[in-house]
Design an enzyme around this catalytic site. Structure first.
Site, short mmCIF file in Angstrom:
data_model
loop_
_atom_site.label_atom_id
_atom_site.label_comp_id
_atom_site.label_asym_id
_atom_site.label_seq_id
_atom_site.Cartn_x
_atom_site.Cartn_y
_atom_site.Cartn_z
N ASP A 153 0.83 -1.20 0.00
CA ASP A 153 0.00 0.00 0.00
C ASP A 153 0.86 1.25 0.00
OD1 ASP A 153 0.69 -0.73 2.92
OD2 ASP A 153 0.23 1.41 2.95
N GLY A 173 5.57 -0.09 5.04
CA GLY A 173 4.48 -0.37 4.10
C GLY A 173 5.04 -0.62 2.71
N GLU A 174 4.24 -0.29 1.68
CA GLU A 174 4.62 -0.51 0.26
C GLU A 174 4.68 -1.98 -0.11
OE1 GLU A 174 8.44 1.12 -0.75
OE2 GLU A 174 7.96 3.12 -0.04
N GLY A 175 4.40 -2.87 0.84
CA GLY A 175 4.60 -4.29 0.58
C GLY A 175 6.01 -4.76 0.87
#
Lengths: 338, 338
Positions: B161, B303-305
């Site tokens: 995300d 985040g960001e995966g």
């Protein structure tokens, strides 16, 4: 022993570089710490991995301390050579070169895929006196040091062990080097029940008594309580740190080797990375003594270096955030955390 | 929603096969559990990974709940497209194809490297009513479902995300779906201090009050408290499980998407793998509600995966022990644990 120290300037530069990358400062947590540590160990080079798995037999096996018979050590050495053991597949997917070493199984293995560094045909039963001579311990340390030093271009070495009854040797070394009772560091190993664990602790107490007083010289402690593969792996840890390679520890048995190496040359601790926490009760005590925090907690209790090679992708990832990420300036991202 | 279930026969076969491999039974711990789960999800196929990173803007950003200004969402989307963000390098070293999605940033990004699945130009401020309409929520779920279903040959999707203020949306969704106070699920996100965290909890309370009563329909809860990227990622989780792909969760924000997906279709939980535990306090509550135990604990809060792609090598390793190891019989190793 060659002294080596972490490159503090390279670590400071890595910290500063990480803080310029497009992410909130410190938001990659322990991966950033790992990136800094690797910068201090071997500088900015691309990761290249080896896994050194050393096998040997143990006189402790005469005391029925393992769920498996002693001949399994040699059978597994053949399995390593043939590529069928767990560590083989795991090393392959982690991109690590596998180096298989016979440090002293009872019967020699004559195969091109196995490096011979035989110190003897298994150790003696330490409940009846020293597992090996001081000369043998020194020879094993030297052989490991030489192998690690010679792995040119390798940036990290994963350490692995194989040896029926070697969790008893590791327990004895932990008890002696940490000054804790045998019962604190004896666990099920590859599959003992509660009664078996109690028996193992008694065997360790007998080995400690038979070699009393142990004295303070770590080579003497190693020789008394032994394990040729443990001695060899302690040498690998020393040789790796002397030549600026990261030393990726596996579970409880490799931890015993790390404790010996750390006693011989405390500066090598800075080169060590704890891959995983084993359910074996002594492992946490050993890692605490080294001041190391494991990266993984997957309830692994196999050995062979399986946990160590499982952690290698995290080393590659840690390097990648330094080498591949854009800075705030390069990417034109607003740096609010400055 | 298409129903999917784990292949129990394949899981039993994987368990039996693991017990024939040359290692004490169960000695690879959670890696064996993961191998069994993957067998149930997608069968014996070789791992192929994608990472889907969805970005969107949030009305919550008007409430000063983030250390970063809202324009950073779009700047980071450009950084994903250019390959400079953390998840880009980490996906590359993990061997995952990166799929970047604009689920609704304020200003569109017109780049070939960004898939457009724009539901709107950011959500509305949920402290003043629903963040999005029910129709928008359904559209986002569908778009995610379609994208995941269309990733042919992929065996596991890592979810990521990006969205300034999205930990506030995630906190609101956790509070509503788990029935816990806002203060239990609000943390520093990418860098708030204690005062900022208290303020964030008040904003969540106001969003919950402004949308009261929320009712039981998870689509309505999602629409009220929202996040276009969260809705899209919930759709990805549903589409992935419907097409027998593993869903690798990231941190707290992705967990909110997973909770929504699980409420819509409980069977999709079986397809989820928790990659890591974030220091964000609500994350553990969310994972507990899903009954998932994280593989890594690296104090990641980006985040960001990033956490999800860091766990992908463990999936590859879990597969390798099934596909590459020899059995006791093949290797001629004595099987004492039978």
């Amino acid at each position: 022993v060659t002294l080596a120290s972490l490159d503090e300037l390279a670590m400071d530069a890595a910290r500063a570089e990480l803080d310029r990358k497009t992410k909130p400062r410190g938001s990659l947590g322990r991966l950033e710490e790992l990136a800094v540590k690797l910068a201090g160990i071997h500088g900015p080079g691309a990761p290249r991995f080896a896994a050194v798995v050393a096998a040997a037999d143990h006189g402790y096996a005469e005391e029925s301390v393992s769920a498996y018979p002693a001949e399994v050590t040699r059978q597994m050495l053949l399995n390593f050579a043939a590529g069928g053991a767990a560590v083989c597949g795991l090393a392959r997917v982690a991109g690590a070169e596998l180096v298989v070493v016979d440090a002293g199984v009872r019967e020699p293995v004559e195969l091109a895929a196995v490096r011979s560094a035989r110190i003897g045909a298994g150790t003696r039963n330490a409940t009846q006196g020293p597992a090996m001579t001081r000369a043998q311990a020194l020879r094993a340390l030297d052989a490991g040091h030489e192998l690690a030093s010679g792995l040119d271009g390798v940036t990290a070495i994963a350490l692995g062990d194989m040896g029926i009854a070697n969790s008893t040797a590791a327990a004895a070394l932990h008890a002696a080097l940490l000054g804790v009772p045998a019962s604190d560091v004896c666990g099920p190993g590859t599959g003992l029940d509660e009664r078996g664990v109690r028996h193992k602790a008694q065997v360790v107490e007998r080995a400690l008594a038979a070699n009393s007083p142990l004295g303070d010289d770590p080579v003497d402690v190693l020789a008394a309580l032994g394990g040729f593969e443990i001695a060899f792996l302690a040498g690998v840890a020393l040789g790796a740190s002397a030549t600026h390679k990261a030393v990726v520890l596996d579970g409880f048995i490799v931890c015993a080797a790390a404790l010996v190496a750390a006693r011989l040359e405390p500066s090598c601790i800075g080169f060590m990375i704890a891959s995983h926490l084993s359910p074996e009760p002594g492992h946490r005590l050993g890692l605490d003594a080294l001041g190391l925090r494991p990266l993984l907690d997957l309830e692994l209790r196999l050995g062979e270096g399986t946990g160590a090679v499982l952690a290698l992708p995290l080393l590659r990832a840690a390097r990648a955030i330094l080498s591949e990420m854009a800075t705030f300036e390069q990417a034109g991202v607003t740096d609010a955390g400055r």
